[in-house]
Design an enzyme around this catalytic site. Structure first.
Site, mmCIF file in Angstrom:
data_model
loop_
_atom_site.group_PDB
_atom_site.id
_atom_site.type_symbol
_atom_site.label_atom_id
_atom_site.label_comp_id
_atom_site.label_asym_id
_atom_site.label_seq_id
_atom_site.Cartn_x
_atom_site.Cartn_y
_atom_site.Cartn_z
ATOM 1 N N GLY A 36 99.262 41.019 46.684
ATOM 2 C CA GLY A 36 100.454 40.217 46.422
ATOM 3 C C GLY A 36 100.857 40.272 44.965
ATOM 4 C CB ALA A 37 100.240 42.807 42.446
ATOM 5 N N GLY A 55 105.416 36.275 41.695
ATOM 6 C CA GLY A 55 104.643 35.063 41.528
ATOM 7 C C GLY A 55 103.396 35.239 40.696
ATOM 8 N N GLY A 109 100.541 36.651 41.357
ATOM 9 C CA GLY A 109 99.931 37.971 41.385
ATOM 10 C C GLY A 109 100.494 38.882 40.313
ATOM 11 C CB SER A 121 95.843 25.821 48.455
ATOM 12 O OG SER A 121 96.693 24.704 48.261
ATOM 13 C CE1 TYR A 174 99.588 28.479 51.087
ATOM 14 C CE2 TYR A 174 99.063 26.138 50.925
ATOM 15 C CZ TYR A 174 99.148 27.387 50.345
ATOM 16 O OH TYR A 174 98.807 27.548 49.033
#
Length: 294
Positions: free
Chosen positions: A32-33, A36, A38, A167, A190
């Site tokens: 996920g780079a 955000g 990442g 989280s 989530y």
């Protein structure tokens, strides 16, 4: 006087003093780079001289992120390579892992950062390529599978680290309805997926305790200014950089070289949700995971 709170603040302050430009020449895979945290994490590590393996699912965005990270790390000698995969498809996860094993001589750190948030329409249940509830698939099954497939390379590169971005939003798994086919809500999905990831991190840390590979999870920051936070309707509370600092600490801090099987709320080693310490729940999750990833 609250001694425990004082000690926690002292720990955070000490961790926060890590030099922002301290060198780190390890090879780090960040999922996920392309956006955000990442992307910001990759930029930070590039400035330290790391070799960055950037994952994304959109070719154009991945190329754009790679160009930015290369530019940021040019003065530090950073190298950047890219890997394309949609983590909502477990076949693509396996293929990416195989490509990493083939192309990379070593892997010092795996950062499981990619995430499916609560969604813009939280009442709309979505599924992965294999038909699993989407948040459970992307936030839990994909990183567990990727870690499993890359564990031989991590072990061969030891000392190495796995950092699972979790989280503080954690909700217990209902084993009678793991895929949330009844009463679906995106944020709940989530939170369940993030607790599952923490539970799996604890289990893996126990199983590979003598391998030289540490496994830890963290909550990087509360309500960072990311697309997922805004998309769900929350008001961002802190910039993304606030989440980068504690994550970089887990990646680079020599003082954490032997720390494994922990959950950190930013800089503080803290208890996760109580279900994470329930042996029966962990065993049920592990058995289900083996079945789904067979």
């Amino acid at each position: 006087m609250d001694t425990h709170s004082t000690e926690n603040r002292a720990t955070e302050h000490a961790a926060a003093r890590t030099r922002p430009d301290s060198a780190f020449d390890g090879t780090v895979l960040v999922t996920g780079a392309t956006q955000g945290m990442g992307r910001h994490l990759a930029l930070d590590l590039a400035r330290r001289g790391a070799t960055l393996l950037l994952h994304g699912r959109d070719p154009a965005r991945l190329d754009e992120a790679a160009a930015e990270v290369r530019a940021a790390g040019a003065g530090a000698g950073a190298a950047v390579r890219t890997y394309l995969a949609d983590l909502a498809d477990l076949d693509q996860v396996r293929a990416m892992a195989a490509e990493v094993r083939e192309r990379e001589p070593r892997l010092d750190v795996l950062v499981n950062n990619a995430v499916a948030g609560g969604g813009a329409d939280p009442l709309r249940r979505e599924v992965s390529r294999q038909g699993h509830e989407l948040r459970f698939a992307v936030n839990y099954l994909a990183p567990v599978l990727l870690t499993r497939e890359l564990l031989p390379l991590l072990t061969a590169s030891a000392p190495a680290r796995v950092v699972d971005v979790a989280s503080m939003g954690q909700a217990p798994i209902d084993f009678d309805d793991v895929m949330m086919e009844r009463g679906y809500e995106g944020l709940e999905a989530y939170c369940r997926s993030k607790l599952a990831l923490i539970m799996s991190a604890f289990d893996l840390a126990d199983r590979i305790a003598d391998s030289g590979v540490t496994v830890n999870a963290l909550h990087p920051a509360h309500l960072m200014d990311t697309r997922g936070v805004r998309e769900y309707g929350f008001t961002p509370a802190v910039p993304v950089e606030e989440g980068v600092r504690p994550t970089v600490r887990l990646i680079t801090d020599p003082a954490l070289a032997d720390v494994t099987g922990r959950y950190f709320d930013r800089f503080t080693d803290t208890p996760a949700h109580e279900q994470a310490y329930d042996p029966r729940a962990r065993a049920r999750l592990a058995a289900l995971t083996r079945e789904l990833l067979a």
